[in-house]
Design a protein around this motif. Structure first.
Motif, PDB file in Angstrom:
ATOM      1  N   LEU A 370       1.045  -1.222  -0.230  1.00 40.61           N
ATOM      2  CA  LEU A 370      -0.379  -0.332  -0.236  1.00 40.61           C
ATOM      3  C   LEU A 370       0.516   1.038   0.039  1.00 40.61           C
ATOM      4  N   VAL A 371       1.981   1.089   1.061  1.00 38.69           N
ATOM      5  CA  VAL A 371       2.284   2.655   0.360  1.00 38.69           C
ATOM      6  C   VAL A 371       3.203   2.598  -1.232  1.00 38.69           C
ATOM      7  N   VAL A 372       3.446   1.232  -0.754  1.00 37.46           N
ATOM      8  CA  VAL A 372       4.558   1.822  -2.547  1.00 37.46           C
ATOM      9  C   VAL A 372       3.525   2.288  -3.519  1.00 37.46           C
ATOM     10  N   VAL A 373       2.192   2.103  -3.967  1.00 37.34           N
ATOM     11  CA  VAL A 373       1.324   2.202  -4.901  1.00 37.34           C
ATOM     12  C   VAL A 373       1.384   4.295  -4.350  1.00 37.34           C
ATOM     13  N   CYS A 374       0.291   4.159  -2.797  1.00 40.74           N
ATOM     14  CA  CYS A 374       0.944   5.376  -2.605  1.00 40.74           C
ATOM     15  C   CYS A 374       1.982   6.207  -2.588  1.00 40.74           C
ATOM     16  N   SER A 375       3.234   5.301  -2.775  1.00 44.49           N
ATOM     17  CA  SER A 375       4.328   6.240  -3.667  1.00 44.49           C
ATOM     18  C   SER A 375       4.661   6.962  -5.116  1.00 44.49           C
ATOM     19  N   VAL A 376       4.112   5.292  -5.959  1.00 46.20           N
ATOM     20  CA  VAL A 376       3.823   5.111  -7.130  1.00 46.20           C
ATOM     21  C   VAL A 376       2.979   6.822  -7.405  1.00 46.20           C
ATOM     22  N   ILE A 377       1.635   6.526  -6.804  1.00 45.75           N
ATOM     23  CA  ILE A 377       0.665   8.142  -7.520  1.00 45.75           C
ATOM     24  C   ILE A 377       1.765   9.699  -7.029  1.00 45.75           C
ATOM     25  N   ALA A 378       1.823   9.465  -5.332  1.00 44.03           N
ATOM     26  CA  ALA A 378       2.078  10.480  -5.008  1.00 44.03           C
ATOM     27  C   ALA A 378       3.534  11.816  -5.600  1.00 44.03           C
ATOM     28  N   HIS A 379       4.076  10.694  -6.124  1.00 41.05           N
ATOM     29  CA  HIS A 379       5.545  11.219  -6.126  1.00 41.05           C
ATOM     30  C   HIS A 379       5.271  10.871  -8.094  1.00 41.05           C
ATOM     31  N   GLY A 380       4.900   9.963  -8.631  1.00 39.05           N
ATOM     32  CA  GLY A 380       4.711   9.756 -10.408  1.00 39.05           C
ATOM     33  C   GLY A 380       4.240  11.732 -10.414  1.00 39.05           C
ATOM     34  N   LEU A 381       3.245  11.612  -9.558  1.00 36.70           N
ATOM     35  CA  LEU A 381       2.190  12.993 -10.219  1.00 36.70           C
ATOM     36  C   LEU A 381       2.755  14.616  -9.387  1.00 36.70           C
ATOM     37  N   THR A 382       3.772  14.186  -8.303  1.00 39.37           N
ATOM     38  CA  THR A 382       4.892  15.655  -7.937  1.00 39.37           C
ATOM     39  C   THR A 382       6.142  15.314  -8.732  1.00 39.37           C
ATOM     40  N   ASP A 383       6.935  14.795  -9.434  1.00 44.97           N
ATOM     41  CA  ASP A 383       8.129  14.700 -10.018  1.00 44.97           C
ATOM     42  C   ASP A 383       8.393  15.689 -11.030  1.00 44.97           C
ATOM     43  N   GLN A 384       7.447  16.034 -11.880  1.00 47.62           N
ATOM     44  CA  GLN A 384       8.169  17.587 -13.140  1.00 47.62           C
ATOM     45  C   GLN A 384       7.961  18.595 -12.490  1.00 47.62           C
ATOM     46  N   PRO A 385       5.828  18.888 -12.036  1.00 48.83           N
ATOM     47  CA  PRO A 385       5.972  19.866 -11.487  1.00 48.83           C
ATOM     48  C   PRO A 385       6.854  20.214 -10.112  1.00 48.83           C
ATOM     49  N   GLY A 386       8.084  19.395  -9.484  1.00 52.82           N
ATOM     50  CA  GLY A 386       8.506  19.799  -8.251  1.00 52.82           C
ATOM     51  C   GLY A 386      10.078  20.022  -8.546  1.00 52.82           C
ATOM     52  N   SER A 387       9.936  19.188 -10.332  1.00 48.69           N
ATOM     53  CA  SER A 387      12.060  19.323 -10.857  1.00 48.69           C
ATOM     54  C   SER A 387      11.698  21.155 -10.720  1.00 48.69           C
ATOM     55  N   GLU A 388      10.733  21.208 -12.020  1.00 48.86           N
ATOM     56  CA  GLU A 388      10.395  22.591 -12.716  1.00 48.86           C
ATOM     57  C   GLU A 388      10.218  23.744 -11.550  1.00 48.86           C
ATOM     58  N   TRP A 389       9.870  23.474 -10.504  1.00 49.86           N
ATOM     59  CA  TRP A 389      10.403  24.049  -9.050  1.00 49.86           C
ATOM     60  C   TRP A 389      11.366  24.498  -9.009  1.00 49.86           C
ATOM     61  N   MET A 390      11.991  22.929  -8.376  1.00 48.40           N
ATOM     62  CA  MET A 390      13.525  23.919  -7.468  1.00 48.40           C
ATOM     63  C   MET A 390      14.679  24.263  -9.080  1.00 48.40           C
ATOM     64  N   ALA A 391      14.301  23.571 -10.760  1.00 46.26           N
ATOM     65  CA  ALA A 391      15.171  24.190 -11.273  1.00 46.26           C
ATOM     66  C   ALA A 391      14.161  26.202 -11.514  1.00 46.26           C
ATOM     67  N   ARG A 392      13.621  26.485 -11.055  1.00 47.04           N
ATOM     68  CA  ARG A 392      12.802  27.977 -11.305  1.00 47.04           C
ATOM     69  C   ARG A 392      14.346  28.650  -9.939  1.00 47.04           C
ATOM     70  N   ARG A 393      14.040  27.566  -9.050  1.00 52.19           N
ATOM     71  CA  ARG A 393      14.084  28.560  -7.915  1.00 52.19           C
ATOM     72  C   ARG A 393      15.512  28.532  -7.718  1.00 52.19           C
ATOM     73  N   SER A 394      16.296  27.694  -7.965  1.00 48.72           N
ATOM     74  CA  SER A 394      17.888  27.817  -8.573  1.00 48.72           C
ATOM     75  C   SER A 394      18.459  28.413  -9.762  1.00 48.72           C
ATOM     76  N   GLY A 395      17.512  28.756 -10.044  1.00 48.88           N
ATOM     77  CA  GLY A 395      17.803  29.925 -11.622  1.00 48.88           C
ATOM     78  C   GLY A 395      18.915  29.351 -12.278  1.00 48.88           C
ATOM     79  N   GLU A 396      18.761  27.665 -12.567  1.00 47.52           N
ATOM     80  CA  GLU A 396      19.456  27.082 -13.182  1.00 47.52           C
ATOM     81  C   GLU A 396      19.064  26.989 -15.190  1.00 47.52           C
ATOM     82  N   ASP A 397      20.076  27.541 -16.220  1.00 49.99           N
ATOM     83  CA  ASP A 397      19.817  27.298 -17.461  1.00 49.99           C
ATOM     84  C   ASP A 397      19.295  25.573 -18.208  1.00 49.99           C
TER      85      ASP A 397
END
Length: 397
Positions: A370-397
């Protein structure tokens, strides 16, 4: 399940995964989630096309093959990562955050369910490793700061091997009906595993000739097969009498071989991706086929609470404590604390525990699943948005 059915399902899953891979790269869709859901729909929780006995030799042997391949690949990657300078953050997370995570999960499991302390700590050990597969953008997006990518990637690569000894020890303790001896396990399983791993890694590094010229050079695909052969030979020799731990030996052998022969490490990394992915697909589908709603929610609200504790409390608290005093800013700390997804290592270890047939195995497997299934959903949904947020915050090209 007949071989014809298995071949049909496996072929269809590989084709479907290939066709959807482009879409997965451009969206929050996770191929891991797709494979697990496919297994669930076709398994005993759905259509019943795939019927597998969780205590069968097939499940045990699939878990063994997957662990040998994955641990060997992880072990080979250690040298390339460790040569980099930013090693202090992943080291702290491996040495401190992993056991803290396991301990918090174990306390929650013991308080919320009927699991004994040994069973609870086994669940904690199963849920302590992280998996970069479920947050691939986080470790591959070049706009995410390199320190973060390196830290999460190295942590995920090494924690499978570090979580393995406690998982095996606690499983053996539960399966031995109180006849288990910790000194014997350390001296025999761990000691022989380390000895065989180092010895065979050194021998393998010397046996394969180094390239002298085009006329005598061994082709790259044969060098990759050589490395794979070393992995399975190491496992096989170690588990013979007097029976050391083959998984520990494989992991240590890979580290030794990678340090001594970087050329073999690079060749295997370049040519073994397909093999690793095929093994993972098998694990994902079989894992999903064993799931049912009754199994996942057998502990009711306690199961949901353990999911929340694992993903929202245990990992963030453990990472915060581990990185205390490192001057890591709050945003980076929170980012690394959240992206600790549970994936293939937890699945494979859980299948291994399930195949042992211990009394609490179905409950432990259900909670971990159950933890794995929930992790697959939660981290799958936040992977791209989270990466873009951190990239914008750090100012990386």
């Amino acid at each position: 399940m007949s071989f014809e059915t298995a071949a049909t399902v496996f072929g269809a899953v590989l084709i479907g995964g290939a066709l959807l891979s482009g879409l997965a790269r451009r969206s929050f869709l996770s191929l891991t989630a797709l494979f697990v859901v496919t297994g669930f729909v076709l398994g005993k929780g759905g259509l019943g096309v795939i019927e597998i006995d969780p205590t069968s030799d097939f499940v045990h042997e699939l878990a063994v093959v997957a662990l040998v391949v994955i641990l060997f690949r992880d072990g080979l990657e250690v040298e390339a990562e460790m040569l980099q300078t930013a090693w202090h953050l992943p080291l702290r997370k491996l040495v401190l955050a992993m056991p803290i995570t396991a301990g918090i999960v174990a306390v929650a499991a013991h308080a919320l369910t009927g699991l004994s302390w040994t069973e609870s700590f086994l669940l904690g050990a199963l849920l302590s490793p992280t998996d970069p597969v479920l947050s691939s953008s986080v470790v591959t997006n070049p706009r995410v700061p390199r320190l973060i990518r390196h830290s999460l990637n190295l942590e995920s690569g090494l924690n499978d091997g570090l979580a393995l000894p406690p998982v095996l020890a606690l499983t053996a303790a539960l399966a031995a009906d109180n006849d288990f001896s910790w000194p014997t396990f350390v001296l025999q399983d761990v000691g022989l595993g380390l000895a065989f791993g180092i010895g065979l890694g050194l021998a393998a590094s010397r046996l394969l000739p180094r390239e002298r010229g085009l006329d005598t050079a061994i082709p790259e695909h044969q060098r990759a097969l050589y490395a794979l052969g070393v992995a399975f030979l190491t496992y096989g020799l170690t588990v013979l009498e007097p029976s050391g731990n083959g998984f520990i030996a494989v992991f240590v052998c890979a580290i030794t071989l990678g340090i001594r022969r970087p050329d073999i490490r690079l060749t295997f990394e370049h040519r073994a991706d397909d093999l690793v992915e095929i093994v993972k697909v098998g694990i994902f589908v079989v894992f999903g086929s064993l799931l049912t709603f009754d199994l996942l929610f057998d502990d009711g609200f306690a199961a949901v609470a353990i999911v929340v504790v694992t993903l929202v409390i245990a990992r963030p608290v453990a990472v915060w404590l581990a990185l205390l005093g490192t001057r890591t800013d709050a945003a980076t700390l929170g980012f690394m604390a959240w992206f600790g997804p549970k994936g293939v290592a937890t699945m494979t270890f859980s299948l291994l525990v399930l195949a042992e047939g211990i009394d609490a195995a179905p409950e432990i497997f259900g909670l971990a699943a159950l933890v794995v299934v929930c992790s697959v959903i939660a981290h799958g949904l936040t992977d791209q948005p989270g990466s873009e947020w951190m990239a914008r915050r750090s100012g990386e090209d």
